[in-house]
Design an enzyme around this catalytic site. Structure first.
Site, mmCIF file in Angstrom:
data_model
loop_
_atom_site.group_PDB
_atom_site.id
_atom_site.type_symbol
_atom_site.label_atom_id
_atom_site.label_comp_id
_atom_site.label_asym_id
_atom_site.label_seq_id
_atom_site.Cartn_x
_atom_site.Cartn_y
_atom_site.Cartn_z
ATOM 1 C CG HIS A 131 -2.312 -0.474 1.085
ATOM 2 N ND1 HIS A 131 -2.370 -2.393 1.216
ATOM 3 C CD2 HIS A 131 -3.300 -0.343 0.526
ATOM 4 C CE1 HIS A 131 -3.187 -2.862 1.086
ATOM 5 N NE2 HIS A 131 -4.101 -1.353 0.973
ATOM 6 C CE LYS A 135 -3.975 -0.653 4.747
ATOM 7 N NZ LYS A 135 -5.315 0.031 5.162
#
Length: 233
Positions: A131, A135
């Site tokens: 990600h 995040k």
């Protein structure tokens, strides 16, 4: 449909645009500084806030008879409380670690593959999620859902982040700039490997799925999942 947004970051802004394009109205944008919320004009709420705010947002909505869709991860230690409250108040609530329609199909594929691999002990299962660097939680909620799908059909006791013992499924979490989300489940043996991967090209799929879930839940009572929305049960 009048929608309230809990959290107005990148996901909130994308949900807003998709909702408007589908002829809905955003009547509230709620963040940590919001003191009062008028629920009288809200048909449904969508929560993409922060882990430490998610349960409070869900609680407020259920107590005010407002259906809520939650895509915030990192708060699931209180999920059972949310379910209990929803049932007590006869509210409406959907939590999903990922609202992407493609990811929810991927969840089903993952469970089906795990069922087929159950008796093939020569294969070791591993997972990787990638990600963007903003995040906050690791592993991702999506990776945890994938691990749970495998655990239903395996002898593993659970999952562990990065370095796992033989009784746990290892999940490797990587953070790379501008990656919306990539999840891979791998089964490796001495002779071959089987990999399934879902790659998000942008965040639009997450936002669209959340809006579709919001459209679906209005007028219903209960605790639901994306399986219900997509009729995958």
């Amino acid at each position: 449909m009048n929608i309230a947004l809990f959290g107005y970051g990148r996901m909130g802004k994308m949900i807003e645009q998709i909702a408007i394009n589908r002829n809905h109205t955003i009547v509230a944008k709620i963040d940590a500084d919001t003191k009062e919320i008028d629920f009288s004009n809200i048909d449904v709420a969508i929560d993409f806030s922060l882990p430490d705010a998610a349960f409070s947002n869900i609680e407020k909505c259920i107590n005010n008879n407002t259906p809520i869709i939650s895509g915030t991860t990192g708060w699931l230690n209180r999920y059972d409380e949310a379910v209990t409250l929803c049932k007590q108040k006869q509210g409406a609530f959907i939590y999903a670690s990922n609202f992407s329609l493609g990811v929810n199909i991927f969840f089903e594929l993952n469970s089906y593959l795990a069922k087929m691999m159950k008796s093939l002990e020569q294969y070791n299962v591993t997972m990787e999620e990638i990600h963007h660097t903003k995040k906050l939680d690791a592993p991702s909620g999506t990776a945890i859902t994938l691990a749970e799908g495998v655990l239903e059909h395996s002898k593993h006791k659970g999952w562990q982040l990065n370095n796992a013992d033989e009784n746990h499924i290892p999940i490797v979490a990587k953070r790379i700039p501008e990656v919306p989300g990539t999840h891979t489940v791998s089964y490796n043996s001495k002779v071959d490997s089987i990999d399934i991967t879902h790659t998000a090209h942008n965040r639009e799929g997450f936002a669209l799925g959340a809006v579709i879930a919001a459209e679906w839940i209005v007028g219903k009572t209960g605790v639901f999942s994306m399986k219900d929305v997509l009729e995958l049960n």
